[in-house]
Write a protein that holds these residues in place. Structure first.
Motif: not given
Length: 442
Positions: A276-278, A280-281, A380, A420
């Motif tokens: 579920t992580r983004n 790109r960040y 990413a 995160y």
């Protein structure tokens, strides 16, 4: 002989030992294709009794040649170390180094797909015409060690994928590394010509001298690892994560919030939220105090292949060192030299990677702000859901895994690790494995 390929795209480090009966011959070869138009290749060969390293990364052939000649009577074991980092090559024969190749620009990755060939290939017409100086010929002699990027190959019929016209060089069951740790091998005569006996030095035992004499009948519990202590003439138990005590017989409990690393220790965390992580960040933060001015603190990434994405954080000469790979290793390591972070003082570190922009805060001060890839070729960081703290699995060499970015494990304490924007810090006894990580008393 042929062996399965290993990752040598960004860095190639070959070490081998050989005796030769001929001044000519291909000792080692791998390429992009098995054809005269091979594309990229990496070749170590003998030419008129000199050792040559030739490699092509796609922008021309680089050639390095030894200044000393080899003994072609078969009576001398020669040691060669040959390789390249990016487009910079090196060659060392018996301790004499050829000045590093100063090629500038051009390609920096070695894209090969064939097996690794030792002594030649089945069809010599299928090697690149640029990989040798004269007509290609096979190697005549003996090879007793082959190590490529830290991978030690088993030079036997069972260790190789294939081969032809390869025999036992010394004609006995005593190979170069049959007896380990300085053990002496004696070939046994009789019906079984493959039999041998190892005479071990005092500190080692076992059929091939690979067991510490101090660890015989050890009391280490709960699948802990026994390591000999040569200073005390005893042994230490390296406990798996969650256990402590001299024999790893005491359970830590659920309050392991601050970790103590001692250099030969690691924790491997699997992020249950990875899917579920983004990517790109990326953001990670923690508090740490170091007891030594060198060491890998954190490696966010799979750490399996040279091309794996990663975010690496550690200390070099007491200074903060950070490296990022989003693909192709396009950016250089970043070092903050204004402050020395060793020793025995707590520091808060926060790192965020927004696409290709990296920001690093030390306490409340932003100490780094840089675009690691202004062209945004990769945006990413696919870390595979893995986070290493303090080092890697104990059988792995940190310098090899990190391609020389770091050489030692972290010595110090670590706490308040957050990924995160998670509101809670990581619980180290969940989704984790590790060895020799202690509960800190801070």
């Amino acid at each position: 002989m042929s062996f399965p390929p290993v990752s040598i795209r960004h860095r190639t480090d070959l070490r081998l030992q050989f005796q030769t009966l001929s001044p000519e011959g291909i000792v080692f070869y791998t390429a992009q294709h098995l054809s005269a138009r091979a594309g990229d290749f990496f070749c170590v060969s003998l030419t008129s009794g000199l050792v040559q390293l030739r490699y092509n990364l796609g922008s021309g052939t680089n050639v390095l040649q030894s200044t000393n000649r080899v003994d072609t009577s078969g009576g001398t074991w020669h040691t060669v170390r040959a390789g390249r980092t990016g487009h910079q090559g090196y060659l060392v024969l018996d301790g004499l180094e050829v000045k590093q190749n100063n090629t500038e620009g051009g390609m920096s990755t070695l894209d090969v797909a064939t097996d690794l060939f030792v002594g030649g290939v089945s069809d010599l017409s299928s090697i690149s015409t640029f990989s040798v100086e004269n007509e290609p010929v096979g190697f005549t002699g003996g090879v007793r060690e082959l190590v490529l990027n830290g991978h030690d190959f088993d030079l036997t019929a069972t260790g190789a994928l294939g081969g032809a016209n390869v025999g036992d060089w010394d004609g006995t069951a005593c190979g170069y590394k049959v007896c380990q740790n300085g053990g002496r091998c004696t070939a046994l005569s009789g019906a079984d010509s493959d039999s041998f006996m190892c005479t071990c030095p005092p500190r080692w035992t076992g059929p091939v001298c690979n067991q510490s004499a101090y660890c015989v009948n050890n009391l280490c519990q709960h699948e802990s690892l026994c390591f000999s202590d040569l200073v005390t003439g005893s042994y230490d138990c390296f406990c798996p994560l969650g256990w402590e005590g001299r024999y790893c017989d005491k359970q830590v409990g659920l309050s392991m919030t601050t970790l103590k690393f001692v250099g030969k220790s690691y924790l491997k965390y699997r992020d249950p939220k990875f899917n579920t992580r983004n990517l790109r960040y990326t953001q990670v933060s923690f508090n740490f105090t170091a007891s030594r001015n060198e060491g890998l603190i954190l490696w966010m990434g799979r750490a399996e292949h040279d091309d794996d994405d990663y975010l690496a954080v550690g200390l070099q000469a007491g200074h903060l060192k950070i490296a990022v790979n989003l693909g192709e290793r396009l950016s250089l390591p970043l070092t903050f030299r204004n402050v020395t972070l060793c020793c025995n003082k707590w520091h808060y570190l926060s790192i965020s990677l927004n696409s290709t922009l990296i920001q690093v805060f030390l306490g409340d001060e932003r100490v780094l702000f840089e675009d690691v890839d202004p062209f945004e070729r990769y945006v990413a960081m696919n870390y595979g859901g893995l986070l290493y703290l303090g080092g890697f699995e104990l059988h792995r060499n940190i310098s090899t895994v990190t391609s020389g970015l770091f050489t030692k494990g972290f010595v110090g304490d670590l706490k308040d690790v957050r990924l995160y924007q998670d509101p809670r810090q990581l619980h180290f006894l969940q989704n984790s494995e590790g060895f020799n990580v202690h509960k800190s008393n801070e």
